[in-house]
Design an enzyme around this catalytic site. Structure first.
Site, PDB file in Angstrom:
ATOM      1  N   CYS A 215      -4.733  12.578  12.776  1.00 25.55           N
ATOM      2  CA  CYS A 215      -5.355  11.274  12.576  1.00 25.55           C
ATOM      3  C   CYS A 215      -5.292  10.517  13.886  1.00 25.55           C
ATOM      4  O   CYS A 215      -4.767  11.006  14.881  1.00 25.55           O
ATOM      5  CB  CYS A 215      -4.664  10.504  11.463  1.00 25.55           C
ATOM      6  SG  CYS A 215      -3.007   9.966  11.883  1.00 25.55           S
TER       7      CYS A 215
ATOM      8  N   ARG B 121      -4.694  10.366   4.316  1.00 23.76           N
ATOM      9  CA  ARG B 121      -3.682  11.412   4.398  1.00 23.76           C
ATOM     10  C   ARG B 121      -2.719  11.396   3.214  1.00 23.76           C
ATOM     11  O   ARG B 121      -2.130  12.412   2.876  1.00 23.76           O
ATOM     12  CB  ARG B 121      -2.878  11.247   5.698  1.00 23.76           C
ATOM     13  CG  ARG B 121      -3.655  11.547   6.959  1.00 23.76           C
ATOM     14  CD  ARG B 121      -2.729  11.496   8.162  1.00 23.76           C
ATOM     15  NE  ARG B 121      -1.569  12.340   7.932  1.00 23.76           N
ATOM     16  CZ  ARG B 121      -1.515  13.633   8.223  1.00 23.76           C
ATOM     17  NH1 ARG B 121      -2.572  14.228   8.722  1.00 23.76           N
ATOM     18  NH2 ARG B 121      -0.419  14.326   8.004  1.00 23.76           N
TER      19      ARG B 121
ATOM     20  N   LYS C 234       0.826  -1.204   0.000  1.00 22.33           N
ATOM     21  CA  LYS C 234       0.000   0.000   0.000  1.00 22.33           C
ATOM     22  C   LYS C 234       0.866   1.262   0.000  1.00 22.33           C
ATOM     23  O   LYS C 234       0.625   2.205  -0.763  1.00 22.33           O
ATOM     24  CB  LYS C 234      -0.899   0.017   1.239  1.00 22.33           C
ATOM     25  CG  LYS C 234      -1.677   1.326   1.446  1.00 22.33           C
ATOM     26  CD  LYS C 234      -2.489   1.295   2.713  1.00 22.33           C
ATOM     27  CE  LYS C 234      -1.685   1.657   3.938  1.00 22.33           C
ATOM     28  NZ  LYS C 234      -1.548   3.127   4.131  1.00 22.33           N
ATOM     29  N   ASN C 235       1.891   1.282   0.847  1.00 22.31           N
ATOM     30  CA  ASN C 235       2.701   2.490   1.007  1.00 22.31           C
ATOM     31  C   ASN C 235       3.631   2.750  -0.166  1.00 22.31           C
ATOM     32  O   ASN C 235       4.250   3.809  -0.246  1.00 22.31           O
ATOM     33  CB  ASN C 235       3.501   2.421   2.310  1.00 22.31           C
ATOM     34  CG  ASN C 235       2.610   2.537   3.532  1.00 22.31           C
ATOM     35  OD1 ASN C 235       1.498   3.075   3.457  1.00 22.31           O
ATOM     36  ND2 ASN C 235       3.070   2.027   4.663  1.00 22.31           N
TER      37      ASN C 235
ATOM     38  N   ARG D  63       0.567  14.406  12.115  1.00 18.10           N
ATOM     39  CA  ARG D  63       1.644  14.159  11.155  1.00 18.10           C
ATOM     40  C   ARG D  63       1.744  15.406  10.286  1.00 18.10           C
ATOM     41  O   ARG D  63       1.169  15.474   9.201  1.00 18.10           O
ATOM     42  CB  ARG D  63       1.353  12.908  10.331  1.00 18.10           C
ATOM     43  CG  ARG D  63       1.412  11.656  11.163  1.00 18.10           C
ATOM     44  CD  ARG D  63       1.404  10.403  10.335  1.00 18.10           C
ATOM     45  NE  ARG D  63       0.063   9.923  10.099  1.00 18.10           N
ATOM     46  CZ  ARG D  63      -0.214   8.795   9.463  1.00 18.10           C
ATOM     47  NH1 ARG D  63       0.756   8.043   8.987  1.00 18.10           N
ATOM     48  NH2 ARG D  63      -1.462   8.417   9.278  1.00 18.10           N
ATOM     49  N   PRO D  64       2.451  16.418  10.780  1.00 17.42           N
ATOM     50  CA  PRO D  64       2.451  17.712  10.093  1.00 17.42           C
ATOM     51  C   PRO D  64       3.094  17.651   8.717  1.00 17.42           C
ATOM     52  O   PRO D  64       3.967  16.812   8.455  1.00 17.42           O
ATOM     53  CB  PRO D  64       3.256  18.609  11.040  1.00 17.42           C
ATOM     54  CG  PRO D  64       4.097  17.665  11.843  1.00 17.42           C
ATOM     55  CD  PRO D  64       3.283  16.419  11.992  1.00 17.42           C
TER      56      PRO D  64
ATOM     57  N   ASP E  79       4.446  20.456   7.340  1.00 19.66           N
ATOM     58  CA  ASP E  79       5.213  21.692   7.201  1.00 19.66           C
ATOM     59  C   ASP E  79       6.492  21.480   6.409  1.00 19.66           C
ATOM     60  O   ASP E  79       6.947  22.372   5.693  1.00 19.66           O
ATOM     61  CB  ASP E  79       5.540  22.290   8.582  1.00 19.66           C
ATOM     62  CG  ASP E  79       6.312  21.329   9.471  1.00 19.66           C
ATOM     63  OD1 ASP E  79       5.878  20.155   9.585  1.00 19.66           O
ATOM     64  OD2 ASP E  79       7.330  21.737  10.047  1.00 19.66           O
ATOM     65  N   GLN E  80       7.087  20.276   6.499  1.00 19.96           N
ATOM     66  CA  GLN E  80       8.335  20.036   5.771  1.00 19.96           C
ATOM     67  C   GLN E  80       8.089  19.950   4.265  1.00 19.96           C
ATOM     68  O   GLN E  80       8.942  20.354   3.475  1.00 19.96           O
ATOM     69  CB  GLN E  80       9.005  18.758   6.285  1.00 19.96           C
ATOM     70  CG  GLN E  80       9.462  18.870   7.743  1.00 19.96           C
ATOM     71  CD  GLN E  80      10.492  17.831   8.094  1.00 19.96           C
ATOM     72  OE1 GLN E  80      11.679  17.967   7.768  1.00 19.96           O
ATOM     73  NE2 GLN E  80      10.054  16.777   8.755  1.00 19.96           N
TER      74      GLN E  80
ATOM     75  N   ILE F  39       7.941   7.286  17.005  1.00 19.11           N
ATOM     76  CA  ILE F  39       7.550   7.972  15.772  1.00 19.11           C
ATOM     77  C   ILE F  39       6.262   8.768  15.956  1.00 19.11           C
ATOM     78  O   ILE F  39       6.198   9.957  15.617  1.00 19.11           O
ATOM     79  CB  ILE F  39       7.378   6.968  14.620  1.00 19.11           C
ATOM     80  CG1 ILE F  39       8.633   6.088  14.478  1.00 19.11           C
ATOM     81  CG2 ILE F  39       7.094   7.706  13.318  1.00 19.11           C
ATOM     82  CD1 ILE F  39       9.891   6.836  14.151  1.00 19.11           C
TER      83      ILE F  39
ATOM     84  N   ARG G  50      -8.269  -0.756   4.748  1.00 19.99           N
ATOM     85  CA  ARG G  50      -7.431   0.270   4.143  1.00 19.99           C
ATOM     86  C   ARG G  50      -6.070  -0.297   3.731  1.00 19.99           C
ATOM     87  O   ARG G  50      -5.450   0.213   2.787  1.00 19.99           O
ATOM     88  CB  ARG G  50      -7.220   1.440   5.109  1.00 19.99           C
ATOM     89  CG  ARG G  50      -8.430   2.306   5.340  1.00 19.99           C
ATOM     90  CD  ARG G  50      -8.089   3.462   6.275  1.00 19.99           C
ATOM     91  NE  ARG G  50      -6.851   4.095   5.862  1.00 19.99           N
ATOM     92  CZ  ARG G  50      -5.846   4.400   6.683  1.00 19.99           C
ATOM     93  NH1 ARG G  50      -5.927   4.126   7.978  1.00 19.99           N
ATOM     94  NH2 ARG G  50      -4.766   4.981   6.222  1.00 19.99           N
TER      95      ARG G  50
ATOM     96  N   ASP H 109       5.056   0.734  11.926  1.00 18.86           N
ATOM     97  CA  ASP H 109       3.867   0.048  11.423  1.00 18.86           C
ATOM     98  C   ASP H 109       3.796  -1.413  11.874  1.00 18.86           C
ATOM     99  O   ASP H 109       2.786  -2.080  11.623  1.00 18.86           O
ATOM    100  CB  ASP H 109       3.806   0.114   9.893  1.00 18.86           C
ATOM    101  CG  ASP H 109       3.259   1.446   9.399  1.00 18.86           C
ATOM    102  OD1 ASP H 109       2.808   2.257  10.233  1.00 18.86           O
ATOM    103  OD2 ASP H 109       3.266   1.667   8.178  1.00 18.86           O
TER     104      ASP H 109
END
Length: 421
Positions: free
Chosen positions: A117, A93, A22-23, A122-123, A125-126, A331, A401, A309
């Site tokens: 979430c 996301r 998935k990822n 999980r910002p 901004d980066q 994390i 998911r 995960d």
């Protein structure tokens, strides 16, 4: 909402074929936005998150066709609507991964901000900071990221911390930027390497994927390609943990042992017998047990550390081990909500800050529990397979998911699993 009903107490035995990751599939679907030629993804899993991404790309104008159960052809010849609306982003996301490709190809993008979430903030901004360094004008208003640029320019970018989606987003954007982009402190996950392999097949110039320093030399355009999505290392680890917890023995097929190395290392240390071989379809991992398992201590960390995960699944396995195991999550700040549900099944777990202390050997008994996120769902499935009696898991849409046909695969391994609609 669907539920899973599991009658526990049976060891898992047999073979299971691992689905595409998935990822890896989600950013690779977004790569279709970078070219006007067809992109074909083989081994693309049938998951709710993948369906959502396909719907999002379709709304933007990308042609999406499932030519076979696990083959997707994407045609991004015309991007009519470079918008990722809140209605879709709020459910997944990973929609933020459309930002970089849209900006690079179309010169503009409007993407809903994903927010938080269940497993914590999980910002992004980066992502925004990096794209701004590349010359994008970015405006945050009314819950959306509005970005535009005539053409992005290569830049020297340092991430404050390794970010998987941030690395993927900026790497995709940089493929069409003018000049060279250098990413420092980049994430090193295997899925990033798989994405880089796809982009390279499309004509991108990328060096260093899988290392903390990645260099991308921008090109004028990318072309179409055919790519096979890598096996899902987290699904692989989940089935290994389930087999170990039930004192079973299984063989994983079409998997990737190298990507799973941190998990295999822990499992070998606690006393599991693991053998790796390969054929023309990929790696095979055979797991069997040699008696009782030792308690273990693990700390999650960015790759090549132990994957966050797999934290919840290993916590379920710790219940079957002898002695006291400790699991520390570094994390995400809210990734232990499965603890209270495991305790409902009879587990003995104490949490102090971001560390869980699991006393193994406690018998579990079936109960009704509720899934709070994707990997928490998997931990409850493993615990239910261990428990005496029947366990009902509510809200398994989380499970759908990220795990393809999990109940069917478990049933083929001898588990008593029933989906209740």
């Amino acid at each position: 909402m669907d539920r899973l009903q599991i009658c526990g107490g049976k060891p898992l035995k047999g073979e299971v074929f691992i689905s595409g990751a998935k990822n890896a599939a989600l950013p690779e679907l977004c790569a279709a936005l970078l070219t006007d030629e067809p992109l074909v993804l083989d081994n693309c899993p049938k998951l709710n998150d993948v369906n959502t991404m396909e719907t999002l790309l379709s709304q933007m104008g990308v042609g999406v066709e499932r030519n076979a159960p696990h083959r997707v052809t994407l045609d991004g010849a015309s991007i009519a609507w470079p918008l990722a609306p809140y209605e879709l982003v709020k459910t997944m996301r990973a929609s933020i991964l459309t930002l970089g490709p849209l900006l690079a190809r179309c010169g503009r993008a409007r993407v809903s901000m994903p927010g938080g979430c269940a497993i914590g903030l999980r910002p992004i901004d980066q992502h925004i900071k990096a794209l701004a360094q590349m010359g994008a004008e970015i405006d945050l208003k009314h819950g959306y990221i509005a970005a535009q640029s005539q053409r992005l320019t290569g830049a020297d970018i340092t991430f404050n911390m390794p970010t998987v989606t941030g690395t993927e987003n900026v790497m995709m954007a940089a493929t069409l930027a003018k000049g060279v982009t250098t990413l420092h402190n980049a994430a090193r996950e295997p899925e990033i390497v798989d994405l880089a392999n796809l982009l390279t097949a499309m004509g991108a110039r990328i060096q260093g994927a899988g290392e903390s320093l990645i260099v991308i030399e921008g090109v004028e355009r990318l072309h179409g390609a055919t790519h096979r999505v890598m096996p899902d290392r987290i699904e692989s680890g989940t089935f290994l943990a389930a087999a170990a917890a039930t004192r079973g023995s299984i063989i994983l097929r079409r998997t990737d042992a190298k990507a799973l190395a941190p998990v295999l290392e822990v499992m070998r240390k606690i006393g599991l017998d693991i053998k790796v071989s390969n054929d023309d379809q990929g790696d095979q991992i055979a797991l069997s047990h040699r008696g009782n398992y030792d308690a273990f201590h693990l700390v999650t960390a960015p790759h090549p550390g132990f994957p966050t995960d797999m934290q919840a699944q290993m916590m379920a396995l710790a219940i079957a081990a002898d002695g006291i195991s400790t699991i520390t999550e570094t994390i995400f700040e809210s990734r232990m909500m499965h603890v209270q549900e495991l305790v409902r099944l009879g587990a003995s777990i104490e949490v102090d800050g971001n560390t869980a202390r699991v006393t193994g050997g406690t018998p579990l008994s079936g109960a009704t529990v509720m899934a709070t996120d994707l990997r928490a769902s998997a931990s409850l499935v493993i615990a239910a397979l261990m428990a005496e009696g029947v366990t009902t898991i509510d809200r398994i849409y989380h499970l759908d998911r990220g795990y393809e046909a999990m109940e069917a695969k478990l049933s083929a391994l001898g588990a008593e699993v029933l989906r209740i609609e």
